[in-house]
Design an enzyme around this catalytic site. Structure first.
Site, PDB file in Angstrom:
ATOM      1  N   GLU A 119      12.939 -32.844 -12.930  1.00 33.92           N
ATOM      2  CA  GLU A 119      12.146 -32.585 -11.731  1.00 33.92           C
ATOM      3  C   GLU A 119      12.499 -31.215 -11.161  1.00 33.92           C
ATOM      4  OE1 GLU A 119      11.586 -37.254 -10.331  1.00 33.92           O
ATOM      5  OE2 GLU A 119      12.787 -35.909  -9.104  1.00 33.92           O
ATOM      6  N   HIS A 247       7.008 -33.562   1.136  1.00 36.66           N
ATOM      7  CA  HIS A 247       6.764 -33.665  -0.306  1.00 36.66           C
ATOM      8  C   HIS A 247       5.498 -32.877  -0.621  1.00 36.66           C
ATOM      9  CE1 HIS A 247       6.269 -35.184  -4.334  1.00 36.66           C
ATOM     10  NE2 HIS A 247       7.430 -35.803  -4.233  1.00 36.66           N
ATOM     11  N   ARG A 295      11.387 -28.147  -3.655  1.00 35.32           N
ATOM     12  CA  ARG A 295      10.295 -28.652  -2.834  1.00 35.32           C
ATOM     13  C   ARG A 295       9.949 -27.774  -1.634  1.00 35.32           C
ATOM     14  NH1 ARG A 295      11.577 -35.173  -2.849  1.00 35.32           N
ATOM     15  NH2 ARG A 295      11.058 -35.493  -5.035  1.00 35.32           N
ATOM     16  N   HIS A 356       8.243 -36.435   4.219  1.00 38.35           N
ATOM     17  CA  HIS A 356       8.808 -37.257   3.142  1.00 38.35           C
ATOM     18  C   HIS A 356      10.264 -37.658   3.349  1.00 38.35           C
ATOM     19  CE1 HIS A 356       9.132 -38.873  -0.886  1.00 38.35           C
ATOM     20  NE2 HIS A 356      10.110 -38.030  -1.197  1.00 38.35           N
ATOM     21  N   ARG A 391      16.743 -30.975   0.194  1.00 41.19           N
ATOM     22  CA  ARG A 391      17.215 -31.957  -0.777  1.00 41.19           C
ATOM     23  C   ARG A 391      16.687 -31.655  -2.173  1.00 41.19           C
ATOM     24  NH1 ARG A 391      15.059 -36.979  -2.876  1.00 41.19           N
ATOM     25  NH2 ARG A 391      13.211 -36.690  -1.575  1.00 41.19           N
TER      26      ARG A 391
END
Length: 527
Positions: A119, A247, A295, A356, A391
């Site tokens: 990811e 997100h 992100r 998110h 994060r």
């Protein structure tokens, strides 16, 4: 008044892992403590349940702790607590093995090895997953495992209203007091409508995130920041609330607000590409890593592209992924989109950022201890220092599992030296009347969500933050007046908690005079 040895508030991976460890530890001991877990909905409803992508850990021999540590530090803009990053990464594999022992299934290849996804922000394939419903599978396994034990009581429909401290003994409790102690909680029994006193020797908060303070979120309706707000009211330490992660890829549906369907980042890890209205792979203009950048970068790139084009969304192209892999790895996304008339093997998915994850929260040390004695916390409601300013994908479930273990170890040390405080008064409901029309609460909640989405979103400014602060203060005053004169209810308590969360997010954003990670202000663009 109920008295328990261990009280747990929250039924996600953090709360359930901690509870399971206590159950296992005391199962064959001569001392049989009372373990109680309360949850404001049914136990299966938590942020954990909605985690799609997976859980990150160094499992493959070609991977290394050093790489995972570095990826986490880079994503967090190097303001992470490096000691905590090492603790979580290095203990991750052991916690994964425990999840598997408790019955969690992760996808394997034909040769029996775990399928490890990649990811955004990760330098290697290290995401264990169960199709695209990993959180749901973990939640299932933990709930099934805990049913085997009779030394834990799970109370559904119990809403924790406030932490009990010396304040309820008539003492002055401030944020500077060093000996503030938690004696348990006041909890609303939603069935009886009464607020009950639950005394505990050790209390754990595992209450999840804050997504509902925004009008569009991937979080379920229970994510109203209750544990953080309770701790702040009890004068506990809270930090880094300005770092709210959006997100990048929640499914966009015209006219729809509220809970948004998440399109996991693992889909981009499998090769899906973000495109603008012209079909361009636009994220590469913002970062050379393109759709697999961290992100914060991807969300701002989408926000910028939407504003540049005057559009409400961009597109995610999953048609580049092998159709068989697409359907086997992402079955729930495939079925959900198909119901909306989108065949993701051929059609682009409309996506836009949505609230998110919170990287800040209740300040805890490496032992999961808060600034209030006998109050522990773990999971998304905490600020451990792992995430820094942003994060890294799939580090959240990992953090929850690792810190649940640390909380368990700490709780065992505390239990032998702690007694109940039995002088606590019952909940004072004098002067309360029948609630006003629910429209007052629902309208204030809607107003609050619009303020946060419009002024305290992906991109901020001092003027927007000041306006948000003033609007929130007005809603606060109206709600406190309502709270003082009406009977306690979950919607009213959640609204109060959400207002506190908004105040903390806005205040943190106002105090941070730099652009870093998830906090981005147009006033500091060129500084």
């Amino acid at each position: 008044m109920a008295k328990v040895d261990f009280l747990i508030v929250g039924s996600g991976i953090a709360g359930l892992s901690y509870a399971l460890k206590l159950c296992e530890h005391f199962q064959d001991k001569s001392f049989h403590p009372k373990i109680c877990l309360i949850t404001k909905d049914e136990p299966f409803e938590s942020n954990t349940r909605y985690a799609q992508g997976g859980i990150a850990a160094v499992i493959d021999s070609d991977d290394s702790y050093e790489k995972h540590i570095n990826d986490t530090l880079v994503a967090g803009s190097h303001i992470n607590n490096e000691e905590v990053v090492k603790l979580v990464v290095q203990n991750g594999p052991d916690r994964i093995r425990e999840l598997i022992e408790w019955g969690t299934q992760f996808d394997k290849s034909d040769d029996g090895d775990y399928k490890l996804a990649k990811e955004g922000g990760h330098s290697d394939h290290r995401i264990l997953h169960f199709k695209d419903v990993t959180g749901q599978e973990i939640q299932r396994a933990l709930l099934d495992a805990i049913k085997k034990y009779d030394n834990v009581e799970i109370l559904s429909d119990y809403f924790a209203v406030d932490l009990i401290t010396q304040h309820h003994l008539g003492q002055d409790v401030t944020r500077y007091r060093k000996d503030t102690q938690c004696y348990g909680v006041y909890a609303l029994n939603k069935v009886s409508g009464e607020v009950e006193t639950i005394l505990s020797k050790v209390t754990l908060l595992a209450t999840g995130g804050i997504g509902q303070v925004y009008k569009t979120t991937t979080n379920p309706s229970v994510a109203t920041g209750d544990g953080i707000a309770m701790t702040y009211r009890a004068k506990g330490h809270v930090a880094q609330m300005e770092f709210v992660q959006f997100h990048p890829t929640a499914m966009y549906q015209r006219g729809h607000e509220g809970n948004a369907f998440l399109i996991t980042e693992a889909m981009r890890g499998a090769g899906a590409i973000l495109r603008n209205s012209k079909g361009e792979d636009f994220v590469k203009r913002y970062d050379e890593r393109g759709s697999l950048a961290p992100r914060d970068i991807v969300a701002r790139a989408i926000d910028s592209e939407m504003k540049r084009e005057g559009k409400d969304h961009v597109w995610l192209d999953a048609s580049v992924i092998d159709e068989k892999e697409l359907k086997s790895h992402f079955p729930s996304i495939y079925e959900h989109c198909l119901k909306q008339g989108i065949d993701i093997s051929k059609d682009f998915i409309p996506v836009a950022p949505a609230s998110h994850y919170l990287c800040g929260g209740i300040v805890v040390n490496t032992k999961a201890e808060t600034s209030i004695k006998n109050l522990l916390a773990c999971g998304e409601c905490t600020c451990t220092g792992l995430h820094g300013a942003n994060r890294l994908a799939s580090n959240s479930l990992l953090e929850a599992a690792v810190y649940a273990h640390e909380a368990f170890e700490t709780a065992l040390q505390l239990i032998d030296t702690t007694e109940w405080q039995e002088l606590i008064p019952d909940w004072n409901k004098d002067g309360t009347t029948v609630p006003e029309e629910m429209v007052l609460i629902s309208q204030s909640r809607s107003d609050l969500q619009r303020v946060m989405s419009n002024y305290v979103g992906i991109v901020r400014s001092n003027e927007r933050l000041n306006r948000a602060f003033k609007r929130t203060a007005l809603i606060y005053n109206e709600t406190e007046d309502l709270y003082k004169k009406t009977v306690i209810s979950q919607p009213l308590c959640e609204l109060r908690n959400m207002i506190t969360i908004c105040y903390l997010v806005i205040s943190g954003a106002k105090e941070r005079h730099e652009n870093i990670g998830l906090h981005y202000s147009i006033d500091y663009e060129n500084k």
